[in-house]
Design an enzyme around this catalytic site. Structure first.
Site, PDB file in Angstrom:
ATOM      1  N   PHE A 243      19.967  10.391  13.150  1.00 24.51           N
ATOM      2  CA  PHE A 243      18.951  11.027  12.169  1.00 24.51           C
ATOM      3  C   PHE A 243      18.880  10.236  10.811  1.00 24.51           C
ATOM      4  CE2 PHE A 243      20.613  14.535  14.686  1.00 24.51           C
ATOM      5  CZ  PHE A 243      19.946  14.459  15.750  1.00 24.51           C
ATOM      6  N   ILE A 469      20.885   6.459  19.909  1.00 23.66           N
ATOM      7  CA  ILE A 469      21.225   7.503  19.248  1.00 23.66           C
ATOM      8  C   ILE A 469      20.608   8.785  19.934  1.00 23.66           C
ATOM      9  CG2 ILE A 469      21.664   6.515  17.063  1.00 23.66           C
ATOM     10  CD1 ILE A 469      18.827   6.698  16.301  1.00 23.66           C
ATOM     11  N   GLY A 470      20.182   8.769  20.995  1.00 24.50           N
ATOM     12  CA  GLY A 470      19.323   9.881  21.647  1.00 24.50           C
ATOM     13  C   GLY A 470      17.718   9.696  21.666  1.00 24.50           C
ATOM     14  N   GLN A 658      11.473  13.118  21.939  1.00 19.29           N
ATOM     15  CA  GLN A 658      11.726  12.841  20.486  1.00 19.29           C
ATOM     16  C   GLN A 658      10.780  13.533  19.513  1.00 19.29           C
ATOM     17  OE1 GLN A 658      12.909   8.894  18.773  1.00 19.29           O
ATOM     18  NE2 GLN A 658      12.007   8.158  20.543  1.00 19.29           N
ATOM     19  N   GLU A 725      10.194   9.427  14.198  1.00 18.78           N
ATOM     20  CA  GLU A 725      10.115  10.086  12.761  1.00 18.78           C
ATOM     21  C   GLU A 725       8.938  10.640  12.709  1.00 18.78           C
ATOM     22  OE1 GLU A 725      13.053   7.905   9.933  1.00 18.78           O
ATOM     23  OE2 GLU A 725      12.403   6.336  11.404  1.00 18.78           O
TER      24      GLU A 725
END
Ligand code: FES
Ligand code: FES
Lengths: 759, 206
Positions: A243, A469-470, A658, A725
């Site tokens: 993040f 990172i996922g 996401q 994001e």
């Protein structure tokens, strides 16, 4: 079809399960602190208990007496090492052991290294510091806080955007609002703890550390240690959430590397949850003033956004979300200004949609207030102000599907059933409120390299120094290769998270899928070209066909007329066992040195508002229902719907996840997350997961993600806009709007908690 | 001016608490007399001595020599080499370290290894059958994309199995409530609930 695997629409890829899913459910995915290392020693940090001053004396005797203690790295021990640099790869310029100045609470003062974790912790706790203490400045309004113009202080924010004559337009506007908003300090708190494991093999330094930037760290760490970057290898095969927190390297990495060198054995330091609050980065608190002027018809004529952001005294960290808010609607005139407020704090850093989360929260809350002032439906108000070109540079949007997002989300949510009157909707003891807001995130891409190998057996290996990172980037990179080369996904192996692989940019700014997939696409197309030439040459099975007309599917090369050749056979005919292609992708507008800079760990970002031809953004619309107990004012979010358009969707499953995660982050930001800063000591108070509240399972109920089809060839060869994001932008404003609708209370300061609703 | 102590990793951690190395003010109520303090110092040095601990982990017997302060989590990760179980906070606030001890879910960071003498510990590595067939909960997590980074996942899976065993998975509301000790910062919660429903129905059906 099950909710986790949405049926792909136009320009959307299959919802393949993650290619590393089995590893993750069996405990075989090795995160950096899991990687086995023989003869390891354990490190534990000791950190300052003051925020400003000097360490006059360190007492190490008690610590040294702990059985099993091997070493203490502290002042003087880093003298032969360069200080860290603040920038893309470096979190701060503060070299905590380079001098005895204390810049913030929780600053590293020593690293204790011992045979066991228990002994290291015991020793670290026995280190005693004496200080010359000065009164620290904690935040906004604290004595000693220094406010400076942000523009020009950081390459991320060259100037404050503006257009037209705001003052005149605002003065002349028949309807005006002028309101102030604020967002709190927040810490990323990925569930994986921050850690560094370092060991030397001769001149070679190997570091296992969760990072979003293996290449950048390799170069920066080598610079600090004054060694050749070729002698540094950073490994981060799986990352337990990031993040933004694992984007820039913190000073700990070099300290642990020095400890490993001194001891001649591997050292692992896992930072405690509590120490991470002061030794890593965070989202700094922000304040906003927004003025909007509009005609009675709802057309905005004047928009001003002023922002204030806290940063450390050492580094000018800036987010300046005005570059997005200033381009959001058809405002007529725009005035923006960003200020930095310097305090005795650790340097802030990127946290999921760094500029947009706070700035768009303020904008969208103000938009809702204006809609109420105008007596207009908030969706309609946004529709009226939908721009043809962005107001600052008058450039077109490469694509903008915001209204489609609003329409689809409103429909799924049942917005038409909302009674617009405040407090009108109830369900027993619960006041029901509904609100909405816009999400926006710039679409950028950066140079990226990748190597793809296809063997005659149909096995594919993709290598790229990006980071899982996922987000699912490992899966979508594999999916891109599988689609382009016509091999099943289970024949594709993807290697990432290693600085010895072809370099990729930092996994930040939602650029990874676009950048990585564009590079993988290029490598795959080079393989296709070789095979096509092999298949279509004189006397070959597809002789006479043109390369461009060939398709690769199901292990075959298929010509336009339907004739086909097995890829396996083409390999045989060509007398080749494997084709290995290394490709470098550079986005449009890249400078001549862009690729060189990629290898040097300084990737250029292109897109967003930087391009000449158009501005590039992904958009979304989020609708939220809140329920507020009429007696206790407890706030629940039973329902949230988000519709998003982000160009090509590589994999609807990972994309939905996401966006879902982002929306839940948004709920947390609206109602829960805040790091409390003790104004007397400039110290974070709630440094753990019990008191730093994040959403848990019981906080989330009905959540729907709609992937609105969108085609955009201008953004990058893969046609992909990032969406990691996007999901958490706007959510908090949608919640604030729903809270207002339920109660008539306009909450402008996040998080919205019970105490703000008890009037 | 002397400030004690410099901030430690976890403030008043279980280790400093056990060993009496907390700052004087905090320790005062615990150590009322000098005699008691001496006694504590003796205990202190004994605590550092390694003790023999035997555990059955995923059906295998292990004989370990451990510092008494070693948590079950660190014993698994650092001494047995089973790193599937994760550390997300080290003090009982995140659930990443959840394992089954004698069939019940336990936060392994909050349990000293020595306290589990003779217990049967199941970790995420012990769920799939030897032929590689996944446990229904593991498969359900894949089917419903019940993770992103995957770091909380071993803890979620172990906790989910415990949750069903306890009879706390009868409704989606129950699942949400009784899985709320396992934080997923990637926020895969709706998918985790869907996965648990699937696995519950499958394991009940068989
Ligand atoms: S590591 Fe045990 S609960 Fe967090
Ligand atoms: S999957 Fe990342 S914390 Fe749960």
């Amino acid at each position: 079809m099950d909710a986790a695997a949405p049926k792909p629409g136009e320009n959307q890829g299959e919802p393949l399960p993650r290619i590393d899913a089995r590893l993750k459910v069996t405990g075989q995915a090795h995160y950096p602190a899991d990687l086995p290392t023989a003869n390891i020693a354990y490190g534990a940090l000791s950190t300052s208990s003051i925020a400003r001053g000097r360490v006059t004396k360190l007492r190490l005797d008690d610590a040294r007496a702990v059985p099993g203690l091997l070493d203490i790295v502290t002042y003087g021990d880093m003298d032969k090492v360069e200080k860290p640099k603040f920038g893309n790869s470096g979190a701060t310029s503060i070299g905590p052991l380079h001098d005895r100045t204390i810049f913030h609470d929780g600053q590293i003062i020593a690293l204790a290294v011992a045979e066991t974790f228990e002994a290291a912790e015991e020793a670290a706790q026995l280190i005693r510091a004496e200080y010359e203490e000065e009164k620290p400045t904690a935040s906004f309004d604290s004595p000693g806080a220094k406010t400076v113009d942000a523009a020009g202080k950081n390459p991320m924010h060259k100037e404050d955007v503006k257009a037209g004559n705001f003052d005149a337009a605002y003065a002349a506007a028949p309807v005006r609002i002028d309101a102030r908003y604020s967002t709190p300090t927040q810490h990323h708190n990925p569930i994986e703890l921050f850690s560094t494991t370092a060991f030397w093999q001769g001149d070679q330094l190997i570091v296992h550390e969760p990072t979003q930037n293996v290449t950048g760290w390799k170069v920066e760490l080598a610079r600090q240690l004054k060694i050749d970057p070729a002698n540094v290898r950073i490994l981060s095969p799986f990352i337990g959430g990031a993040f933004g927190s694992k984007g820039p390297m913190t000073p700990r990495t070099a300290i642990v590397a020095v400890a490993a060198k001194r001891l001649g054995r591997p050292v692992r330091c896992v930072t405690s949850r509590m120490q991470a609050f002061g030794t890593q980065t965070y989202r700094a608190e922000t304040r906003h003033r927004i003025r909007i002027g509009a005609g009675r018809d709802g057309r905005i004529t004047a928009f001003a956004h002023e922002g204030w952001e806290v940063t450390s005294r050492a580094d000018a960290y800036v987010v300046a979300g005005t570059s997005a808010t200033g381009r959001m609607y058809d405002y007529g005139s725009v005035l923006t200004h960003v200020s930095l407020v310097e305090a005795d704090r650790n340097t802030p850093g990127y946290m999921r949609s760094p500029p947009e989360t706070p700035y768009v929260y303020a904008l969208e809350n103000a938009m809702d207030e204006m809609a109420v002032t105008l007596g207009m439906d908030p969706v309609e108000f946004r529709r009226i102000n939908e721009p043809k070109v962005e107001p600052i540079g008058k450039k077109p949007f490469s694509s903008r599907s915001l209204i489609q997002c609003y329409d689809q989300a409103a429909d799924a949510f049942g917005w038409a059933k909302r009674d617009p009157k405040v407090g009108a909707m109830r369900d027993g003891d619960w006041l029901v409120g509904m609100g909405c807001a816009t999400a926006i995130y710039p679409t950028a891409a950066a140079p990226c390299a990748a190597r793809v190998r296809l063997t005659s057996d149909g096995d594919v290996r993709v290598q790229c120094g990006s980071h899982e990172i996922g987000t699912g980037v490992r899966t979508v990179a594999g999916q891109m290769a599988s689609e382009r080369l016509g091999v099943p996904i289970d024949k594709v192996n993807v290697e990432m998270g290693d600085s010895s692989l072809p370099p990729a940019p930092v996994s930040g700014g939602s650029i990874s899928t676009a950048s990585v997939c564009s590079a993988v696409l290029k490598a795959c197309d080079a393989i296709r070209t070789k095979l096509s030439v092999g298949a279509t040459a004189e006397g070959r099975p597809l002789a006479g066909s043109h390369n461009e007309e060939l398709d690769f599917a199901d292990g075959k090369i298929v010509a336009k007329g339907g004739a086909s050749a097995k890829i396996e056979d083409v390999f045989k005919i060509m007398q080749v066992g494997a084709i290995d292609e290394y490709a470098e992708f550079a986005p449009k507008g890249a400078t001549p040195g862009a690729l060189k800079k990629l290898y040097a760990g300084q990737p250029e970002f292109h897109g967003g508002d930087h391009d000449e031809d158009s501005v590039k953004y992904a958009f979304g619309a989020e609708f939220v229902e809140v329920r507020i107990n009429r007696y206790t004012r407890e706030i629940r979010v039973p329902r949230i719907v988000g519709a998003f358009a982000a160009g090509r969707i590589m994999n609807t499953r990972t994309a939905r996840s996401q966006l879902m995660g982002g929306m839940i982050w948004g709920i947390g930001q609206a109602l829960q997350e805040a790091t409390e800063v003790d104004g007397r000591y400039a110290r974070y108070v709630n440094r753990d997961l019990q008191d730093y509240l994040v959403p848990v399972n019981a906080d989330i109920r009905d959540l729907q993600v709609i992937l609105v089809p969108e085609v955009d060839h201008a953004v990058n060869p893969a046609g992909v806009k990032g969406l990691g994001e996007l999901g958490n932008v706007g959510t908090a404003a949608a919640v604030a709007s729903a809270v207002y609708h339920a109660t008539g209370n306009r909450i402008r300061d996040l998080p919205i908690r019970i105490d703000q609703l008890i009037a | 001016m002397l400030k004690n102590p410099a901030s430690s990793a976890t403030g008043l951690s279980r280790r400093s608490f056990m060993t009496g190395t907390v700052s004087a003010a905090a320790a005062a109520p615990l150590l009322a007399s000098a005699a008691k303090a001496e006694e504590a110092a003796a205990v202190h040095s004994r605590l550092r001595e390694a003790v023999a601990v035997s555990l059955r982990i995923n059906g295998q017997p292990y004989a370990l020599s451990l510092d008494t302060r070693t948590s079950l989590l660190d014993a698994l990760r650092d001494h047995v080499g089973l790193t599937g179980t994760k550390k997300g906070c080290d003090h009982g606030q995140c659930g990443a370290c959840t394992v089954l001890v004698d069939g019940k879910r336990v936060l392994s960071c909050l349990s000293f290894a020595v306290m589990n003498q003779g217990s049967e510990v199941t970790t995420v590595e012990g769920l799939a059958s030897s032929d590689g067939k996944l446990h229904p909960m593991q498969q359900a997590f894949i089917d419903h994309d019940a993770f992103q980074c995957g770091y909380c996942t071993p803890g979620q899976i172990m906790s989910a199995i415990g949750c069903i065993n306890e009879g706390h998975a009868n409704s989606e509301d129950d699942i949400r409530e009784f899985m709320s000790g396992n934080i997923c910062r990637c926020a895969a919660y709706p998918n985790i609930v869907a996965a648990i429903v699937q696995a519950r129905d499958q394991t009940r059906g068989t």
